[in-house]
Design a protein around this motif. Structure first.
Motif, PDB file in Angstrom:
ATOM      1  N   ASN A 107       0.835  -1.199   0.000  1.00  0.00           N
ATOM      2  CA  ASN A 107       0.000   0.000   0.000  1.00  0.00           C
ATOM      3  C   ASN A 107       0.875   1.256   0.000  1.00  0.00           C
ATOM      4  N   SER A 108       0.491   2.241  -0.804  1.00  0.00           N
ATOM      5  CA  SER A 108       1.315   3.445  -0.953  1.00  0.00           C
ATOM      6  C   SER A 108       1.505   4.180   0.371  1.00  0.00           C
ATOM      7  N   TRP A 109       0.489   4.143   1.246  1.00  0.00           N
ATOM      8  CA  TRP A 109       0.618   4.810   2.533  1.00  0.00           C
ATOM      9  C   TRP A 109       1.698   4.145   3.380  1.00  0.00           C
ATOM     10  N   LEU A 110       1.757   2.818   3.323  1.00  0.00           N
ATOM     11  CA  LEU A 110       2.781   2.103   4.089  1.00  0.00           C
ATOM     12  C   LEU A 110       4.170   2.348   3.506  1.00  0.00           C
ATOM     13  N   GLN A 111       4.228   2.384   2.186  1.00  0.00           N
ATOM     14  CA  GLN A 111       5.517   2.604   1.537  1.00  0.00           C
ATOM     15  C   GLN A 111       6.077   3.994   1.826  1.00  0.00           C
ATOM     16  N   GLU A 120       3.883  16.672  10.224  1.00  0.00           N
ATOM     17  CA  GLU A 120       3.309  17.282   9.017  1.00  0.00           C
ATOM     18  C   GLU A 120       1.782  17.281   9.094  1.00  0.00           C
ATOM     19  N   ASN A 121       1.184  18.258   8.463  1.00  0.00           N
ATOM     20  CA  ASN A 121      -0.277  18.277   8.346  1.00  0.00           C
ATOM     21  C   ASN A 121      -0.735  18.562   6.915  1.00  0.00           C
ATOM     22  N   ASN A 122       0.223  18.599   5.973  1.00  0.00           N
ATOM     23  CA  ASN A 122      -0.087  18.756   4.553  1.00  0.00           C
ATOM     24  C   ASN A 122       0.558  17.610   3.779  1.00  0.00           C
ATOM     25  N   PHE A 123      -0.259  16.897   3.001  1.00  0.00           N
ATOM     26  CA  PHE A 123       0.250  15.755   2.252  1.00  0.00           C
ATOM     27  C   PHE A 123      -0.267  15.793   0.819  1.00  0.00           C
ATOM     28  N   THR A 124       0.608  15.415  -0.109  1.00  0.00           N
ATOM     29  CA  THR A 124       0.242  15.364  -1.520  1.00  0.00           C
ATOM     30  C   THR A 124       0.364  13.931  -2.009  1.00  0.00           C
ATOM     31  N   SER A 125      -0.702  13.436  -2.646  1.00  0.00           N
ATOM     32  CA  SER A 125      -0.722  12.073  -3.181  1.00  0.00           C
ATOM     33  C   SER A 125      -1.377  12.098  -4.551  1.00  0.00           C
ATOM     34  N   LEU A 126      -1.619  10.917  -5.114  1.00  0.00           N
ATOM     35  CA  LEU A 126      -2.287  10.813  -6.413  1.00  0.00           C
ATOM     36  C   LEU A 126      -3.710  11.360  -6.353  1.00  0.00           C
ATOM     37  N   GLU A 127      -4.288  11.391  -5.160  1.00  0.00           N
ATOM     38  CA  GLU A 127      -5.649  11.882  -4.987  1.00  0.00           C
ATOM     39  C   GLU A 127      -5.707  13.399  -4.807  1.00  0.00           C
ATOM     40  N   GLY A 128      -4.536  14.033  -4.738  1.00  0.00           N
ATOM     41  CA  GLY A 128      -4.493  15.483  -4.574  1.00  0.00           C
ATOM     42  C   GLY A 128      -3.764  15.881  -3.309  1.00  0.00           C
ATOM     43  N   THR A 129      -3.917  17.132  -2.922  1.00  0.00           N
ATOM     44  CA  THR A 129      -3.270  17.654  -1.717  1.00  0.00           C
ATOM     45  C   THR A 129      -4.287  17.755  -0.585  1.00  0.00           C
ATOM     46  N   GLN A 130      -3.903  17.191   0.558  1.00  0.00           N
ATOM     47  CA  GLN A 130      -4.768  17.220   1.730  1.00  0.00           C
ATOM     48  C   GLN A 130      -4.149  18.128   2.791  1.00  0.00           C
ATOM     49  N   ASN A 131      -4.952  19.053   3.302  1.00  0.00           N
ATOM     50  CA  ASN A 131      -4.506  19.954   4.365  1.00  0.00           C
ATOM     51  C   ASN A 131      -5.327  19.670   5.621  1.00  0.00           C
ATOM     52  N   TYR A 132      -4.648  19.365   6.712  1.00  0.00           N
ATOM     53  CA  TYR A 132      -5.318  19.035   7.963  1.00  0.00           C
ATOM     54  C   TYR A 132      -5.027  20.100   9.024  1.00  0.00           C
ATOM     55  N   LEU A 178      -0.243   3.327  22.225  1.00  0.00           N
ATOM     56  CA  LEU A 178       0.949   4.078  21.820  1.00  0.00           C
ATOM     57  C   LEU A 178       1.507   3.558  20.494  1.00  0.00           C
ATOM     58  N   ILE A 179       1.608   2.233  20.373  1.00  0.00           N
ATOM     59  CA  ILE A 179       2.153   1.629  19.140  1.00  0.00           C
ATOM     60  C   ILE A 179       1.281   1.985  17.937  1.00  0.00           C
ATOM     61  N   TYR A 180      -0.023   1.859  18.107  1.00  0.00           N
ATOM     62  CA  TYR A 180      -0.927   2.137  16.983  1.00  0.00           C
ATOM     63  C   TYR A 180      -0.902   3.623  16.623  1.00  0.00           C
ATOM     64  N   ALA A 181      -0.784   4.494  17.645  1.00  0.00           N
ATOM     65  CA  ALA A 181      -0.708   5.932  17.383  1.00  0.00           C
ATOM     66  C   ALA A 181       0.557   6.274  16.607  1.00  0.00           C
ATOM     67  N   VAL A 182       1.679   5.659  16.964  1.00  0.00           N
ATOM     68  CA  VAL A 182       2.937   5.878  16.237  1.00  0.00           C
ATOM     69  C   VAL A 182       2.797   5.381  14.795  1.00  0.00           C
ATOM     70  N   PHE A 183       2.136   4.242  14.632  1.00  0.00           N
ATOM     71  CA  PHE A 183       1.899   3.694  13.290  1.00  0.00           C
ATOM     72  C   PHE A 183       1.089   4.675  12.434  1.00  0.00           C
ATOM     73  N   LEU A 184       0.014   5.220  12.999  1.00  0.00           N
ATOM     74  CA  LEU A 184      -0.830   6.165  12.251  1.00  0.00           C
ATOM     75  C   LEU A 184      -0.113   7.484  11.990  1.00  0.00           C
ATOM     76  N   ALA A 185       0.698   7.914  12.945  1.00  0.00           N
ATOM     77  CA  ALA A 185       1.383   9.200  12.803  1.00  0.00           C
ATOM     78  C   ALA A 185       2.366   9.202  11.647  1.00  0.00           C
ATOM     79  N   GLY A 186       2.888   8.041  11.270  1.00  0.00           N
ATOM     80  CA  GLY A 186       3.856   7.967  10.185  1.00  0.00           C
ATOM     81  C   GLY A 186       3.244   7.852   8.808  1.00  0.00           C
ATOM     82  N   ILE A 187       1.923   7.645   8.748  1.00  0.00           N
ATOM     83  CA  ILE A 187       1.231   7.498   7.467  1.00  0.00           C
ATOM     84  C   ILE A 187       0.866   8.883   6.917  1.00  0.00           C
TER      85      ILE A 187
END
Length: 287
Positions: A107-111, A120-132, A178-187
């Protein structure tokens, strides 16, 4: 969000059920080390992961601890049962998905998982740019303090710290969060529904704090009832406030579906809302 997502046809809530059940039989197995406990744990553990692959992250500690317990007690038969159950229940997945059965690993998010995404709170992917609104690290822990999940979660975790040396299952739950939060934070993406999988462990983590708070306030009944009433009222307020967008979206979907049904065109071109049309049977070729 838990209530809101329970009304949506998604796999998260089913996976939460399997996760909770597997953790229950994990605790039972450590206490009793019985054959039926390892069977039930194996079944629910596998079903949780097959329902939502990310469930493996929240169940990584239980599976490691159980395997360690089996090896220590030299119950090799239980280990074979665990492996056999996982294999048997995975067969339909392997047959249906065939060569794509492990595509979720690519999965591209995992990669693109990275520690740099934590802040970060701004991400750009094939679906566009997301601002959080908030950086990933804050979003990843929001199931503990965000109003849509738990208003006083952080306070209850702090109050629960005395439970640390006494209850290993509380500690396992807290580390899992904590582990799951760290996992999500890196995506490089944010979605509040992804926080649901660790929510059972959030509840377990804060319960000792809630219990301690009640014990502290027991001496002053009026203060106890006032605090509990305040917590309840705030939770209800936030529940209604954050449930409103989902209700308005549902109303909009039904209005558009009714319009499309009565429209004379053969094809309908849509974006975003096309998935909901399957629930309303619009009777058109949706593109």
């Amino acid at each position: 969000y838990v209530l809101r997502n329970s009304l949506v046809v998604i796999s998260d809530l089913l996976s939460i059920f399997f996760i909770t059940a597997s953790f229950y039989f994990f605790i039972n197995y450590l206490h009793k080390t019985q054959f039926k406990q390892i069977v039930f744990f194996s079944v629910f553990f596998t079903l949780a992961i097959l329902t939502r692959y990310a469930a493996l992250v929240v169940l990584i500690i239980p599976i490691v601890v159980i395997i360690n317990q089996i090896i220590k007690s030299r119950k090799i038969f239980h280990l074979l049962i665990l492996l056999f159950t996982v294999l048997i229940l995975s067969i339909p997945h392997i047959l249906i998905r065939e060569s794509a059965s492990i595509d979720f690993i690519r999965n591209s998010w995992l990669q693109h998982w990275s520690v740099s995404n934590f802040f970060e709170n701004n991400f750009t992917s094939l679906e566009g740019t997301q601002n959080y609104r908030f950086p990933n690290i804050i979003y990843a822990f929001s199931s503990v303090f965000f109003p849509t999940y738990m208003v006083f979660g952080l306070v209850l975790v702090v109050l629960a710290e005395r439970n640390l040396p006494k209850n290993k299952f509380w500690l396992i739950s807290l580390i899992t969060v904590l582990i799951y939060a760290v996992f999500l934070a890196g995506i490089p993406f944010q979605n509040q529904r992804y926080l649901l999988l660790s929510y059972p462990f959030v509840v377990i983590s804060v319960f000792p704090g809630y219990e301690r708070l009640v014990n502290i306030l027991q001496k002053k009944k009026i203060l106890l009832y006032s605090v509990l009433l305040l917590m309840l009222m705030l939770q209800i307020f936030y529940c209604i406030y954050y449930f409103k967008p989902a209700y308005e979206r549902n109303v909009l979907e039904r209005e558009i579906a009714d319009f499309v049904k009565n429209d004379t065109h053969k094809y309908v071109y849509t974006f975003d809302i096309d998935v909901s049309f399957m629930s309303y049977d619009v009777g058109k070729n949706v593109i």
